[in-house]
Design a protein around this motif. Structure first.
Motif, mmCIF file in Angstrom:
data_model
loop_
_atom_site.group_PDB
_atom_site.id
_atom_site.type_symbol
_atom_site.label_atom_id
_atom_site.label_comp_id
_atom_site.label_asym_id
_atom_site.label_seq_id
_atom_site.Cartn_x
_atom_site.Cartn_y
_atom_site.Cartn_z
ATOM 1 N N ARG A 1 0.850 -1.200 0.000
ATOM 2 C CA ARG A 1 0.000 0.000 0.000
ATOM 3 C C ARG A 1 0.882 1.246 0.000
ATOM 4 N N GLN A 2 1.883 1.247 0.856
ATOM 5 C CA GLN A 2 2.729 2.432 0.944
ATOM 6 C C GLN A 2 3.557 2.608 -0.334
ATOM 7 N N TRP A 3 4.082 1.519 -0.824
ATOM 8 C CA TRP A 3 4.889 1.594 -2.061
ATOM 9 C C TRP A 3 4.053 2.106 -3.235
ATOM 10 N N SER A 4 2.794 1.669 -3.310
ATOM 11 C CA SER A 4 1.985 2.040 -4.475
ATOM 12 C C SER A 4 1.340 3.418 -4.332
ATOM 13 N N THR A 5 1.286 3.945 -3.107
ATOM 14 C CA THR A 5 0.607 5.220 -2.892
ATOM 15 C C THR A 5 1.415 6.364 -3.495
ATOM 16 N N PHE A 6 0.860 6.967 -4.536
ATOM 17 C CA PHE A 6 1.516 8.071 -5.247
ATOM 18 C C PHE A 6 2.882 7.647 -5.777
ATOM 19 N N HIS A 7 2.991 6.421 -6.231
ATOM 20 C CA HIS A 7 4.247 6.008 -6.860
ATOM 21 C C HIS A 7 4.500 6.938 -8.044
ATOM 22 N N PRO A 8 5.618 7.647 -8.049
ATOM 23 C CA PRO A 8 5.775 8.722 -9.044
ATOM 24 C C PRO A 8 5.874 8.209 -10.479
ATOM 25 N N GLU A 9 6.337 6.980 -10.640
ATOM 26 C CA GLU A 9 6.567 6.489 -12.002
ATOM 27 C C GLU A 9 5.322 5.817 -12.582
ATOM 28 N N PHE A 10 4.432 5.371 -11.715
ATOM 29 C CA PHE A 10 3.356 4.502 -12.197
ATOM 30 C C PHE A 10 1.961 5.064 -11.943
ATOM 31 N N LEU B 1 9.762 -5.162 -3.624
ATOM 32 C CA LEU B 1 9.462 -3.876 -4.258
ATOM 33 C C LEU B 1 10.291 -3.653 -5.520
ATOM 34 N N THR C 1 15.609 0.230 -2.448
ATOM 35 C CA THR C 1 14.243 -0.207 -2.216
ATOM 36 C C THR C 1 14.184 -1.621 -1.640
ATOM 37 N N VAL D 1 13.985 -4.219 1.087
ATOM 38 C CA VAL D 1 13.303 -4.032 2.370
ATOM 39 C C VAL D 1 14.030 -4.822 3.468
#
Ligand code: HEM
Ligand code: SF4
Lengths: 173, 569
Positions: free
Chosen positions: B150-159, B227, B279, B281
């Motif tokens: 969830r955190q990784w995908s939230t506002f992921h700048p590239e995607f 990730l 990235t 973890v």
């Protein structure tokens, strides 16, 4: 003179973007006076000629083109522009990141095309540092788009560590 | 469950401010309809048949009682006092006012909730097993990994602007309850011989108009690389996924075009440049996230509660409910409870404000203040003492949340369909209601036993009809509502896409057709067989023959013709 956002400020800028009109080919198109951002096919076809003609070099990549094509030229270019044909076409974000993180391009990466306020934050995170905002938009207002979030989860060009690494150091500090 | 720290909260608050500003600029004429659309969709706001619909994220289905109370309050203040749970474990509000949506998001933020990326061409809500953390067949809790994602995908700048939406599901149990192979990426938590935790990774699954099950791309991915590996897959998809045709834009089409071997090779090549980067973890992060999902302070109890056993013997209605709605738990003396949102006369997955409050109270009194939403559109209390089950049942029954039909024919997954959805070919809720009415006899339902029946109002397949034992799909035939039926689909480890039995049926025929299909099963089954087992043994033909007996079908239906908002849905 046209204005762009560069390093978080609105500045004047005289770079032209060359596009091929119907019937024109990379080999035959007339090269305008510099500074000019050239389409990738023109640059690839006439590297030597262009290098002797222009003082500063700039190339623009369309969203289906890749930074791979510029691998050998990275150090010679002052500007690489990334075209967003539509703001919903997100390929440019990957292109910009690759230019910075894989090809270590140190010059300016400029977003051109359908460049709008609400995408600037993502663009900046991916290593784009100049923004030729779409001409019909208020460029001063758009500056706000660069600072929407004060913190981010992922590592990217603007932030070398993801939040989970930084949280850890804060907690143990 | 996961609790925000100051940073998480700040990010969500800033999101509300950003959205409020976008709506403001739109109303001021500075942001066109087309420019706003992808932005509002990434905040869950659709424009539907009757106006806006807001899809609220419920990350991997986890809710606290306080959050559900807030949803009840929001549904009352800003909507028509009802919410709808979706197969992606989210909640949809069908009647909000456009101008009030920023206020709704602000209310949500006050209880650590949001509508981030519940639509749009980006990474969507991560889903998982609704029995995560309590299922006896689970070997590790998937939720810390879901939160990491969830955190990784939230506002992921590239995607943020992918070719199409991107759905990820995680399973960690012996039996997959998250349908991971129907997702763009399916993650199956496994251990290797060295005792390391990692993932079997599936890619390229999806339903919609081209249903495809995900293919295995990596047998074992150590968890620290999760990730960077997903970044590699998504980067390839972002660069090379088709953008010229939205029906061919999902990653499944790219994987199919390249072949899984070639796609896998390209992912490895990209990943080799990213692995072991920042990235990666560290174990301490997994430990930190794991701490948020530590088991609640459960009591030490005997495996069998004597009073409970006595009630089971003496109260058949209660026993029926236990049989269908109470599930095993890994801690002795505890059970998981499904509160059915599939009562007769209610749209599947709908929950009223009063029911939300009742469920919140149940969670607070009996289940450590937490609950989950299942992808079958029900609500789960995951930590109930056996000795409390009877009281839970009594209260749930008063609120019509105790229909003893979980896993039975009337526990249908059903999309909103033509009553609300602008993309629909046909209505789905009235079909569900007609079937429910026909099969409203609990003894009969229990006799039929385990079966799944899912309904979608169009090829977008929001109702998961492809992976149902009986799938019903709304089709358009000269502007009339017709329905195509498929059988033999299933979820779980043996996930299968169902097969269409033939030309479509008229709405009124559907309950009889279902009855005919059930009739074939009842005649042919052996004592231990479920519907799907009999079907697999005797094949589709007897079912087909009975369904069409006495019906003349020559024309086939046009499968789809609504394309307007699909690009953005
Ligand atoms: C009412 C407004 C809704 C609209 C406009 C909508 C739209 C869509 C569209 C266009 C697709 C196809 C995407 C594709 O194939 O690329 C889709 C798929 C899906 N939607 Fe919805 N949907 C709505 C409601 C729901 C609801 C209520 C649920 C849950 C019950 C849901 C769950 C899903 C699922 C599970 C899929 C399949 C995902 C896949 O293709 O892999 N949606 N939706
Ligand atoms: S399946 Fe079709 S009709 Fe049903 S909600 Fe999805 S888009 Fe709408």
């Amino acid at each position: 003179m046209p204005r762009i956002i560069k390093h978080d400020r609105v500045v004047e800028d005289d770079w032209q973007v060359l596009t091929l009109a119907a019937g024109e080919t990379p080999a035959t198109v007339t090269l305008p006076a510099d500074p000019v951002l050239l389409p990738l096919p023109v640059w690839l076809a006439r590297r030597t000629e262009i290098s002797s003609l222009y003082r500063t070099l700039g190339v623009w990549l369309d969203s289906h083109e890749g930074p791979e094509a510029l691998a050998d030229d990275i150090d010679r270019l002052s500007i690489i522009a990334v075209n967003f044909p539509k703001f919903t076409d997100g390929r440019g974000y990957s292109i910009a990141r690759l230019l910075r993180e894989r090809y270590h391009f140190q010059g300016e990466i400029r977003a051109i095309g359908d460049v709008l306020q609400d995408q600037l934050f993502f663009m900046r995170r991916c290593g784009i540092d100049a923004y030729a905002l779409r001409a019909d938009k208020d460029i001063e207002k758009a500056l706000a788009g660069l600072s929407v979030f004060s913190e981010t989860y992922q590592a990217a060009v603007d932030q070398s560590e993801p939040l989970f690494l930084r949280r850890r150091t804060e907690a143990s500090a | 469950m996961y609790r925000y720290d100051n940073t998480d909260q700040q990010i969500i608050n800033e999101r509300v401010a950003q959205y409020r500003d976008q709506i403001g600029r739109h109303l001021a004429g500075e942001l066109s309809v087309d420019e706003l659309r992808p932005l509002r969709l990434q905040n869950g706001l659709y424009i539907q048949r009757h106006g806006p619909m807001l899809r609220i994220a419920i990350p991997y289905g986890m809710l606290s009682a306080a959050q559900l109370r807030k949803l009840a309050e929001i549904s009352r203040r800003y909507d028509r006092a009802v919410g709808h749970f979706t197969t992606r474990q989210n909640m949809q509000l069908n009647w909000p006012q456009f101008e009030e949506t920023p206020d709704i998001l602000a209310e949500l933020a006050s209880v650590q909730m949001h509508a981030v990326q519940t639509s749009g061409n980006c990474v969507r809500n991560i889903t998982t097993d609704h029995f995560a953390g309590v299922a006896p067949d689970e070997w590790t809790d998937p939720r810390p990994y879901c939160e990491l994602l969830r955190q990784w995908s939230t506002f992921h700048p590239e995607f943020a602007f992918l070719p199409r939406k991107f759905k990820i599901a995680v399973n960690a149990a012996a039996e997959d309850r998250a349908v991971i192979r129907a997702h763009d990426i399916g993650l199956d938590l496994v251990g290797n011989e060295q005792g390391e935790i990692g993932f079997r990774v599936f890619v390229g699954g999806g339903l919609g108009r081209t249903p495809i099950l995900g293919k295995l791309i990596r047998e074992f991915l150590p968890r620290r690389h999760l990730l960077s590996y997903l970044d590699a897959i998504l980067r390839l998809y972002n660069r090379y996924g088709r953008r010229d045709n939205m029906y061919k834009a999902r990653i499944k089409i790219l994987v199919q075009a390249l072949g899984i071997d070639e796609f896998g090779r390209q992912v490895e090549a990209e990943w080799s440049q990213l692995r072991d980067g920042p990235t990666t973890v560290p174990d301490v992060e997994f430990a930190r996230l794991g701490g948020h999902f530590a088991p609640p302070p459960r009591a030490t109890l005997p495996a069998e509660d004597a009073a409970h056993a006595a009630r089971l013997r003496n109260d058949p209605a209660f026993a029926n409910w236990v049989k269908r709605c109470v599930h095993p738990h890994k801690t002795p003396g505890y059970a998981a409870v499904t509160l059915s949102l599939k009562a007769l006369g209610v749209a599947p997955g709908d929950i009223s404000d009063v029911q939300m409050i009742a469920v919140a109270e149940l969670a607070e009194r009996f289940s450590f203040g937490e609950l989950r939403v299942s992808h079958e559109q029900n609500v789960v209390l995951a930590d109930v003492r056996q000795s409390d089950l009877h009281e839970v049942w009594l209260i749930a029954r008063r609120h019509r949340l105790a229909t003893a039909n979980i896993g039975l024919l009337t526990d249908m997954i059903c999309c909103p369909g033509g009553d609300l959805c602008a993309l629909a070919n046909a209505r789905s809720v009235p079909i569900a209601a007609a079937i429910h009415e026909k099969f409203d006899d609990l003894d009969y339902l229990h006799d039929i036993g385990d079966i799944s029946l899912n309904i979608s109002g169009c090829m977008n397949s929001c109702g998961h009809h492809h992976v149902a034992n009986i799938g019903i799909l709304g089709v358009d035939k000269n502007d009339e509502e017709w329905y195509q039926i498929s059988i033999g689909g299933q979820q779980g480890n043996a996930a299968t896409i169902g097969k269409v039995i033939g030309p479509s049926f008229y709405a009124q025929e559907i309950p009889q057709v279902i009855e005919a299909l059930i009739g074939v099963y009842l005649e042919h089954r052996t004592p231990s067989e479920r519907f799907i087992d009999t079907l697999q043994r005797i094949g589709i033909e007897p079912f087909k023959a009975r369904a069409y007996a006495g019906r003349d079908r020559r024309r086939t239906a046009k499968v789809d013709n609504r394309e307007e908002e699909v690009i953005n849905a």
